[in-house]
Design an enzyme around this catalytic site. Sequence first.
Site, mmCIF file in Angstrom:
data_model
loop_
_atom_site.group_PDB
_atom_site.id
_atom_site.type_symbol
_atom_site.label_atom_id
_atom_site.label_comp_id
_atom_site.label_asym_id
_atom_site.label_seq_id
_atom_site.Cartn_x
_atom_site.Cartn_y
_atom_site.Cartn_z
ATOM 1 N N GLU A 1 15.525 -13.688 -15.922
ATOM 2 C CA GLU A 1 14.172 -14.119 -16.109
ATOM 3 C C GLU A 1 13.307 -13.114 -15.643
ATOM 4 O OE1 GLU A 1 15.321 -16.295 -17.759
ATOM 5 O OE2 GLU A 1 16.191 -17.575 -16.208
ATOM 6 N N THR B 1 22.873 -18.548 -20.957
ATOM 7 C CA THR B 1 23.410 -19.583 -19.913
ATOM 8 C C THR B 1 23.697 -20.945 -20.397
ATOM 9 O OG1 THR B 1 22.151 -18.165 -18.222
ATOM 10 C CG2 THR B 1 22.870 -20.402 -17.635
ATOM 11 N N HIS C 1 29.622 -12.579 8.505
ATOM 12 C CA HIS C 1 30.646 -13.242 8.559
ATOM 13 C C HIS C 1 32.111 -12.156 8.568
ATOM 14 C CE1 HIS C 1 28.662 -16.781 6.987
ATOM 15 N NE2 HIS C 1 29.748 -17.323 7.097
ATOM 16 N N TRP D 1 24.858 -13.515 -23.216
ATOM 17 C CA TRP D 1 24.583 -14.005 -22.018
ATOM 18 C C TRP D 1 23.590 -15.197 -22.035
ATOM 19 C CZ3 TRP D 1 27.657 -10.954 -19.778
ATOM 20 C CH2 TRP D 1 27.668 -9.523 -20.069
#
Lengths: 397, 84
Positions: free
Chosen positions: A359, A157, A334, A155
Amino acid sequence: MNGLLTDDQRSALEEFRAFADAEIAPHADPAHRAQRTEPAVVKALADTGWMGLAIPAEYGGLGRDAVQLGLLAGELGRACSSIRSLLTVHTMVAHAIGRWGSREQRERWLPRLATGELTAALAVSEPGAGSDMAAVATALTREGEGWRLDGHKKWITYGETADLLLVVGRSAEGPTAVLVERGTPGLRTALITDLIGIRASMTADVWFDGCAVPGENLLGRPGLGVSHVAGAALDLGRYTVAWGSVGILDACLAASVDYAGRREAFGAPIKEHQLVRRMVSTMYADRQAARLLCLEAGRLRDARDPGALAAASTAKYFASTAAVRAASDTVQIHGANGCGPDYPAQRLLGDAKVMEVIEGSTQLHQTGLAEYAFQESARARRPHADAVTADAVRRDR
Amino acid sequence: MATDAKARIAHYLSGFFPVTDLKDDDDLFALGFVSSMFAMQLVTFVEHEFDVVVENEDLELDNFRSIGALEAFVGRKLAATAAS
């Protein structure tokens, strides 16, 4: 919000907003579908100099304040959460190097990170270690003057493209941070696809198979890789993720207001329906509150106030959870269009959910915020230092 | 000055430790009440409260282990700043 900003901050915000609208937003949906960030988009950001917005000027950055960094994260987050996450991980690593790196390390890395010549990523999470960072198992073994690195990070980033990785492994002294350059023999990455959100964030698996890490790439002291190095990085990461969530709230509000004003149902624009208005009003209030919490966190950070850590955690917790509520309501407003690929609503919902996980998960922040509340209460019950000191001075006399 | 620093440190730490009288030599890390962000909170507090910069080489656990250790550390940093 403008009334709460200095002239410099207000001017910077206008620049960030114009850039995000022109250079980032048009790429957001295509990048989301392609599940990758085009290098041209990274170059456009690097060309502004804003990859080094918060890096001190003596190391080639712009030396701007934390509030401006937050405003940039907010505007990038409004346009594209993947690009905002690039700013987040890049600045986390630069901040950790600036905070705990030697002068040689700062001079070696920060100027190239400031220009975007190099991009950086934080490699802490593992298949078995997420929120519990101290559980990292990637092995750091002393080998001659340097280290040998073996393990699997997950994971990560922008791990697929980063030139420099800040890796936290486990040495004999405990969690320990080192800097690893792309191209190091034994380093291998693989893109993770089909994420729920930030799908263009080049998130990767990273493997280290006997990587030789030079001794001068040790960042901070052995054993302090989580408590101080990752701790400093994470604190800044929470701050920019909080602002990125404000950006998502901005995008949700804009999309919802626009759609509700144009879409008609039962003979009237749906904005006339009270339950639609309720969703928009909640979104609006949440956006205002989240932005104020982020501004307070930035102000305390600029003042180097120890309360900045709690403020960043509070802002991240509130803004990310509010972003999920807002994105969910944006899809709802929507209708079927919110579930399909022709509107950004479904992208915003996936991106918002990721904000609640990265985080520090929502639950981690909830636990920590309760602790901050108990700390404040305990200090309030104890005589203040001034009074304690006055008593001591009287006794000394 | 020394007494003032000690009182300010003790007041800040009183938020973390549910003991009424934290002694000067109580080992903060052995008391077991600290959170994962405690280390960075403590560094930020020392820097803000006493206007010093905590460097990488200052990160000896013994500098942060107790109220007394923190007071001595702050005293050394302030003396070094005054001398430079």
